[in-house]
Design an enzyme around this catalytic site. Structure first.
Site, mmCIF file in Angstrom:
data_model
loop_
_atom_site.group_PDB
_atom_site.id
_atom_site.type_symbol
_atom_site.label_atom_id
_atom_site.label_comp_id
_atom_site.label_asym_id
_atom_site.label_seq_id
_atom_site.Cartn_x
_atom_site.Cartn_y
_atom_site.Cartn_z
ATOM 1 N N HIS A 186 0.875 -1.187 0.000
ATOM 2 C CA HIS A 186 0.000 0.000 0.000
ATOM 3 C C HIS A 186 0.908 1.232 0.000
ATOM 4 O O HIS A 186 1.676 1.429 0.939
ATOM 5 C CB HIS A 186 -0.857 -0.060 1.277
ATOM 6 C CG HIS A 186 -1.736 1.116 1.473
ATOM 7 N ND1 HIS A 186 -3.080 1.087 1.217
ATOM 8 C CD2 HIS A 186 -1.461 2.369 1.882
ATOM 9 C CE1 HIS A 186 -3.604 2.272 1.487
ATOM 10 N NE2 HIS A 186 -2.643 3.068 1.883
ATOM 11 N N HIS A 211 -0.227 2.653 11.507
ATOM 12 C CA HIS A 211 0.944 3.539 11.462
ATOM 13 C C HIS A 211 0.925 4.582 12.555
ATOM 14 O O HIS A 211 -0.113 4.855 13.167
ATOM 15 C CB HIS A 211 1.044 4.224 10.093
ATOM 16 C CG HIS A 211 -0.173 5.018 9.693
ATOM 17 N ND1 HIS A 211 -1.377 4.444 9.373
ATOM 18 C CD2 HIS A 211 -0.365 6.349 9.576
ATOM 19 C CE1 HIS A 211 -2.254 5.377 9.078
ATOM 20 N NE2 HIS A 211 -1.664 6.560 9.195
ATOM 21 N N GLU A 251 -2.691 14.351 11.064
ATOM 22 C CA GLU A 251 -3.649 14.067 9.996
ATOM 23 C C GLU A 251 -5.065 14.431 10.423
ATOM 24 O O GLU A 251 -5.621 13.801 11.318
ATOM 25 C CB GLU A 251 -3.615 12.570 9.648
ATOM 26 C CG GLU A 251 -2.229 12.026 9.345
ATOM 27 C CD GLU A 251 -2.247 10.518 9.075
ATOM 28 O OE1 GLU A 251 -3.341 9.931 8.961
ATOM 29 O OE2 GLU A 251 -1.166 9.930 9.007
ATOM 30 N N HIS A 265 -5.872 12.477 13.809
ATOM 31 C CA HIS A 265 -4.836 11.571 14.294
ATOM 32 C C HIS A 265 -3.573 12.416 14.395
ATOM 33 O O HIS A 265 -2.897 12.664 13.404
ATOM 34 C CB HIS A 265 -4.677 10.384 13.332
ATOM 35 C CG HIS A 265 -5.957 9.613 13.158
ATOM 36 N ND1 HIS A 265 -6.433 9.218 11.928
ATOM 37 C CD2 HIS A 265 -6.867 9.187 14.071
ATOM 38 C CE1 HIS A 265 -7.576 8.568 12.091
ATOM 39 N NE2 HIS A 265 -7.863 8.538 13.383
ATOM 40 N N HIS A 312 -2.761 4.721 14.666
ATOM 41 C CA HIS A 312 -4.073 4.541 14.055
ATOM 42 C C HIS A 312 -3.950 3.668 12.813
ATOM 43 O O HIS A 312 -2.894 3.143 12.504
ATOM 44 C CB HIS A 312 -4.719 5.903 13.737
ATOM 45 C CG HIS A 312 -3.979 6.725 12.740
ATOM 46 N ND1 HIS A 312 -2.826 7.405 13.029
ATOM 47 C CD2 HIS A 312 -4.233 6.985 11.440
ATOM 48 C CE1 HIS A 312 -2.406 8.047 11.960
ATOM 49 N NE2 HIS A 312 -3.233 7.807 10.972
HETATM 50 O O1 LIG Z 1 -4.769 7.417 8.406
HETATM 51 C C1 LIG Z 1 -5.328 7.477 7.319
HETATM 52 O O2 LIG Z 1 -6.379 6.880 7.065
HETATM 53 C C2 LIG Z 1 -4.652 8.232 6.183
HETATM 54 C C3 LIG Z 1 -3.680 7.350 5.525
HETATM 55 C C4 LIG Z 1 -4.035 6.637 4.414
HETATM 56 C C5 LIG Z 1 -3.145 5.765 3.836
HETATM 57 O O3 LIG Z 1 -3.524 5.141 2.714
HETATM 58 C C6 LIG Z 1 -1.912 5.550 4.388
HETATM 59 C C7 LIG Z 1 -1.514 6.277 5.505
HETATM 60 C C8 LIG Z 1 -2.399 7.188 6.067
HETATM 61 O O4 LIG Z 1 -2.065 7.948 7.102
HETATM 62 FE FE LIG Z 2 -2.942 8.064 8.906
#
Ligand SMILES: O=C(O)Cc1cc(O)ccc1O
Ligand SMILES: [Fe+2]
Length: 441
Positions: free
Chosen positions: A297, A340, A346, A370, A376
């Site tokens: 991803h 992550h 974010e 976040h 998260h």
């Molecule tokens: O946290 C989230 O949903 C946003 C996010 C999306 C992603 O595809 C990879 C990392 C990220 O922080």
């Molecule tokens: Fe994220």
């Protein structure tokens, strides 16, 4: 709200491109030829420069426009302080920065005569508007068109409609933004928001830092992500006090406070202009989504629509990122966003449908935060489903989410920290992620 306004909005002409030296005149001959400031500007207009960057910034970043207007902007009475309503500005230091994962439902429905400015509600942000660093996250819910005119000296406004069309009447001309589009009003540009539907709701990133620009494409090549030609600037259109007499209330956001003055004419009186400090709209569905066609991803930076660079290369004051419809084809890959912790903070919102990391609770008009280094990722339901999914090509086309990703933690306003629409128990979405570890021996 009126059928006429919608007709106007749908019939608008635009200039295409991002960062161009555009030029437009509503009356033939209004733009001077070969110079910006002739001894007498054509048609008895006043020439005026609007600078969005310092005069001396590198040419590639320099933003300014020349406006040819019925009266110079300088012809106005004194501004006096008015209430700030639910608008707040950095530095945000009334609440303690919160490391928790937080999520909100949409704003409560406002009263019947709430215009865009009154409907703005600040969630939080970072930096310092007087230092021209950082950003603020606002939401808006408006139920009436603006009679007054607004401008923001503190930053540019990236408006992300989630519900209800908008007709933006700006000094540079008219823009139409529907949910799924974004509109950008540069620092200091005056505008009013006319509603095209019953009400209008959405998000605003107020960027105190360097103006948003398109991200570099590096090895992606010369095309892709948000293509420059899909950005649309208005053609010149003006209000004339001979046909629309004053007075007009002008609200000026300056270093965090709203100031107001009553003009005897509309300041949207620009008959012609040229330059690159201009408002624009962009349809997020035009975003050329690039992703993995092998495995893993990719980081969401691949979805950057616009970036506000800082003094450190690659480190944005704020990035605007969109999760647009796309195909997922990764082999042996956990396809939704991974677990992550991120040094960047974010804030996410949802324009439509659903988001592939959250089974429920993240709703259109709501949002999540976040903050720096908070852990998260997919909720339990999403994790379980995606870990077991058959990995055939899958089209994600049931939602449009976005992120304001910023280099500094987002500190909440007290109204956001204590909001009734703050969801209790957001942490629970990551409960029940079971231990699956089975050492071989
Ligand atoms: O946290 C989230 O949903 C946003 C996010 C999306 C992603 O595809 C990879 C990392 C990220 O922080
Ligand atoms: Fe994220």
């Amino acid at each position: 709200m009126s059928g006429d306004a919608r007709k106007t909005a749908e019939g608008l002409a635009y200039l295409s491109g991002f960062g161009n030296e555009h030029a437009s005149e509503a009356v033939a001959g209004a733009l001077p030829e070969g110079r910006n400031s002739p001894q007498r500007a054509p048609l008895g207009l006043y020439a005026e420069q609007l600078s969005g960057t310092a005069f001396t910034e590198p040419r590639a970043h320099n933003r300014r426009s020349w406006l040819y207007r019925i009266r110079p902007s300088a012809a106005h009475p004194a501004f006096t302080r008015s209430g700030n309503g639910t608008i707040r500005t950095a530095p945000f230091n009334q609440a303690v920065p919160d490391p928790n994962r937080l999520r909100w439902n949409p704003l409560p429905v406002p009263g019947p005569a709430t215009d865009f400015v009154e409907g703005l509600w600040t969630l939080g942000g970072n930096g310092d508007a007087t230092q021209r660093t950082g950003m603020a996250v606002h939401l808006y819910h408006a139920t009436a068109s603006m009679d007054r005119v607004f401008s923001d000296a503190d930053g540019e406004l990236l408006i992300v409609p989630e519900r209800g069309g908008l007709l933006l009447r700006t000094e540079f001309g008219l823009l139409h933004a529907e949910p799924g589009h974004v509109a950008l009003i540069p620092r200091g540009v005056r505008f009013r928001v006319q509603l095209l539907d019953e009400d209008a709701r959405g998000y605003v990133c107020e960027n105190y830092g360097a103006p948003f620009q398109l991200p570099d494409l590096g090895p992606i090549g010369a095309n892709g992500l948000a293509n420059a030609r899909d950005f649309r600037a208005p053609v010149a259109a003006y209000e004339d006090d001979e046909s629309t007499p004053g007075p007009v209330e002008v609200v000026n956001k300056f270093c965090g406070n709203l100031w107001t003055a009553e003009y005897d004419h509309s300041p949207l009186d620009v008959v012609a202009w040229h330059g690159n400090h201009v408002p624009y709209v962009y349809d997020l569905r035009r975003f050329n989504v690039i992703g993995s066609i092998s495995y893993d991803h990719p980081d969401p930076s691949i979805f950057t629509v616009l970036t506000s660079p800082s003094d450190t290369p690659g480190l944005a004051g704020v990035d605007f990122v969109v999760f647009a419809p796309r195909w997922l084809v990764g082999e042996d890959t956990f396809r939704p966003p991974y677990f992550h912790r991120n040094v960047m903070s974010e804030y996410m919102g949802l324009i439509e449908g659903a988001y592939d990391a959250k089974a429920e609770g993240f709703v259109p008009g709501g949002g999540s935060l976040h903050n720096m280094m908070s852990a998260h990722g997919p909720d339990r339901e999403t994790f379980d489903r995606a870990s077991a999914a058959e990995l055939k090509p899958q089209r994600i086309d049931d939602g449009l989410a976005f992120m304001f990703e910023t280099r500094w933690p987002v500190t909440l306003t007290p109204q956001a920290a204590r909001a009734e629409h703050l969801q209790p128990g957001y942490d629970d979405v990551w409960q029940g992620l079971e231990r699956h570890f089975r050492p071989l021996h």
